[in-house]
Design an enzyme around this catalytic site. Structure first.
Site, short mmCIF file in Angstrom:
data_model
loop_
_atom_site.label_atom_id
_atom_site.label_comp_id
_atom_site.label_asym_id
_atom_site.label_seq_id
_atom_site.Cartn_x
_atom_site.Cartn_y
_atom_site.Cartn_z
CB SER A 38 28.82 -63.11 -19.40
OG SER A 38 28.02 -63.41 -20.49
CB CYS A 126 9.27 -52.95 -26.21
SG CYS A 126 9.20 -54.63 -26.81
CG HIS A 235 8.98 -52.68 -31.37
ND1 HIS A 235 10.00 -53.36 -31.99
CD2 HIS A 235 8.78 -53.31 -30.19
CE1 HIS A 235 10.40 -54.36 -31.21
NE2 HIS A 235 9.68 -54.34 -30.11
N1 NAP Z 1 14.82 -56.41 -26.51
C1 NAP Z 1 13.78 -55.67 -26.17
O1 NAP Z 1 13.32 -54.77 -26.92
C2 NAP Z 1 13.07 -55.87 -24.86
C3 NAP Z 1 12.11 -54.96 -24.50
C4 NAP Z 1 11.45 -55.13 -23.30
C5 NAP Z 1 11.78 -56.18 -22.48
N2 NAP Z 1 12.72 -57.07 -22.86
C6 NAP Z 1 13.03 -58.17 -21.93
O2 NAP Z 1 14.31 -57.98 -21.37
C7 NAP Z 1 14.95 -59.24 -21.15
C8 NAP Z 1 16.30 -59.26 -21.86
O3 NAP Z 1 16.11 -58.99 -23.24
P1 NAP Z 1 17.37 -58.74 -24.21
O4 NAP Z 1 16.75 -58.31 -25.48
O5 NAP Z 1 18.40 -57.87 -23.57
O6 NAP Z 1 17.94 -60.23 -24.35
P2 NAP Z 1 19.43 -60.73 -24.69
O7 NAP Z 1 20.11 -59.74 -25.54
O8 NAP Z 1 19.28 -62.11 -25.17
O9 NAP Z 1 20.17 -60.76 -23.25
C9 NAP Z 1 19.84 -61.68 -22.23
C10 NAP Z 1 20.65 -61.38 -20.98
O10 NAP Z 1 20.25 -62.26 -19.93
C11 NAP Z 1 21.41 -62.85 -19.37
N3 NAP Z 1 21.10 -64.15 -18.75
C12 NAP Z 1 20.62 -65.26 -19.34
N4 NAP Z 1 20.50 -66.27 -18.44
C13 NAP Z 1 20.92 -65.75 -17.26
C14 NAP Z 1 21.06 -66.29 -15.95
N5 NAP Z 1 20.74 -67.56 -15.67
N6 NAP Z 1 21.54 -65.49 -14.96
C15 NAP Z 1 21.88 -64.21 -15.22
N7 NAP Z 1 21.78 -63.65 -16.45
C16 NAP Z 1 21.31 -64.41 -17.45
C17 NAP Z 1 22.35 -62.98 -20.54
O11 NAP Z 1 23.67 -63.20 -20.08
P3 NAP Z 1 24.78 -63.92 -21.04
O12 NAP Z 1 25.25 -62.87 -21.99
O13 NAP Z 1 25.84 -64.32 -20.06
O14 NAP Z 1 24.12 -65.09 -21.69
C18 NAP Z 1 22.16 -61.60 -21.16
O15 NAP Z 1 22.86 -60.63 -20.42
C19 NAP Z 1 13.94 -60.29 -21.63
O16 NAP Z 1 13.16 -60.69 -20.51
C20 NAP Z 1 13.08 -59.53 -22.60
O17 NAP Z 1 11.79 -60.09 -22.73
C21 NAP Z 1 13.40 -56.93 -24.03
#
Ligand code: NAP
Length: 330
Positions: A38, A126, A235
């Site tokens: 990105s 969450c 959830h």
């Molecule tokens: N979804 C939920 O309800 C929720 C709730 C609590 C916590 N979380 C936690 O929050 C985190 C993100 O969740 P999400 O749902 O937002 O996931 P997601 O939609 O898959 O987004 C992942 C993000 O991480 C970035 N990323 C991946 N590899 C990276 C790297 N090497 N360096 C910098 N950025 C990188 C991605 O960038 P690109 O777009 O460039 O790939 C994207 O911006 C996870 O740890 C998850 O466990 C999620």
């Protein structure tokens, strides 16, 4: 005040940007980072385009606060580097949650754990956030002996991959990448994360350990079943509590309703109770179906729903950032 977001293109990262705008938190600089895929793309914040950069570039800009939502591996590697540079890191992954030197914070419950030395602060899972907010006022008055939790979790909890899998299946297409080991559309999957030797999943054990840590209740008996369902918007959790002391149902409802961050929605005769269609886009944890468990002496059942991307992730993290700013820790 410089704020960075690591994982700015993800579901949680985008929500963080929205919530900073809604809360009118305008840093002097907003630094947006994501993976090399990105880098160079633009995202708008308060009407201005911001270019996505890499974490190493962000590190050299010395942000005051970094909101991490880029997965556990990225947090493990990068959070200590930013913390060593003096930044406050608020981490959404599970990488630091159970570290005894890292506070696990839900601001309405334990923001007082944050101080100028706590450079890494963990945001709970969450499902844990909505659970502890609903039960905290009851634990305080009646004591909790045992908790039985069953979750019905939205696909938005699995990031962009989760939504893409469900939507591809709904269009009758093979998903390019799968978040789950089975079809999620038209299905219910009793697996959250990986299976452990004890037969539980990683997501189930997060609920157990994180709840005990946040509520300072290392002995609390807790058992959980985590289930993924084909919905977005939040959830849902069925929560069964056995109290240590006797309680009155009307008083319990009042206590829940008075808890900051919690909204009681409990009008069963009008078929009005929390559902993901109601909680989507909202910051409160909604609680309904509050009733006595007639099978045990001091038991209570309730149904708790919250938007996992907001209070379950981005809102909680931005509230922590706001606490750091308001208390002039940076
Ligand atoms: N979804 C939920 O309800 C929720 C709730 C609590 C916590 N979380 C936690 O929050 C985190 C993100 O969740 P999400 O749902 O937002 O996931 P997601 O939609 O898959 O987004 C992942 C993000 O991480 C970035 N990323 C991946 N590899 C990276 C790297 N090497 N360096 C910098 N950025 C990188 C991605 O960038 P690109 O777009 O460039 O790939 C994207 O911006 C996870 O740890 C998850 O466990 C999620």
């Amino acid at each position: 005040m410089k704020i960075a977001i690591a994982g700015a293109t993800g579901l949680v990262g985008r929500k963080m940007i929205e919530i900073l705008e809604e809360m009118m938190i305008k840093p002097s600089e907003l630094i947006l980072c994501a993976s090399p895929n990105s880098a160079g793309k633009n995202i708008d914040f308060m009407g201005e385009a911001h270019t996505i950069i890499l974490l190493e570039q962000a590190l050299s800009q010395n942000p005051d606060i970094v909101l991490f939502s880029a997965g556990g591996e990225v947090s493990k590697e990068w959070a200590p580097k930013f913390a060593a540079n003096g930044s406050f890191v608020i981490d959404n992954s599970s990488a630091w949650r159970m570290d005894e030197n890292v506070p696990l914070v839900v601001p309405e419950i334990n923001a007082d754990l944050i101080n100028s030395n706590t450079k890494i602060i963990a945001n709970p899972n969450c499902s844990t956030i909505q659970l502890v907010l609903a039960i905290k006022p009851l634990q305080h008055i009646y004591g909790i002996k045992r908790l039985v939790i069953s979750t019905y979790q939205s696909v938005t909890g699995s990031g962009i991959k989760g939504i893409n899998q469900m939507e591809s299946e709904r269009r009758g297409e093979e998903p390019s990448e799968k978040a789950y080991p089975h079809s999620i559309d038209g299905n219910i999957i009793p697996q959250g994360g990986e299976f452990l030797d004890n037969g539980y999943t990683t997501e189930e054990m997060k609920l157990v350990h994180e709840t005990r840590k946040i509520l300072s209740a290392p002995e609390m008996a807790i058992t959980a079943t985590v289930v993924r369902v084909p919905v977005t918007g939040g959830h849902s959790e069925s929560i069964n509590i056995e109290f240590e002391k006797e309680y009155e149902i009307e008083e319990a409802k009042k206590l829940i309703g008075m808890m900051p961050g919690v909204l009681e929605l409990d009008f069963p005769q009008a078929s009005l109770y929390p559902m993901p269609k109601i909680t989507e886009g909202k910051d409160q944890v909604f609680v309904g179906r509050i009733r006595r468990d007639e099978s045990i002496e001091n038991g209570l059942n309730m149904w708790v729903v919250a938007d996992n991307l907001r209070k379950g992730a981005a809102t909680n993290a931005v509230q922590i950032a706001k606490y750091i700013i308001t208390n002039k820790l940076v």
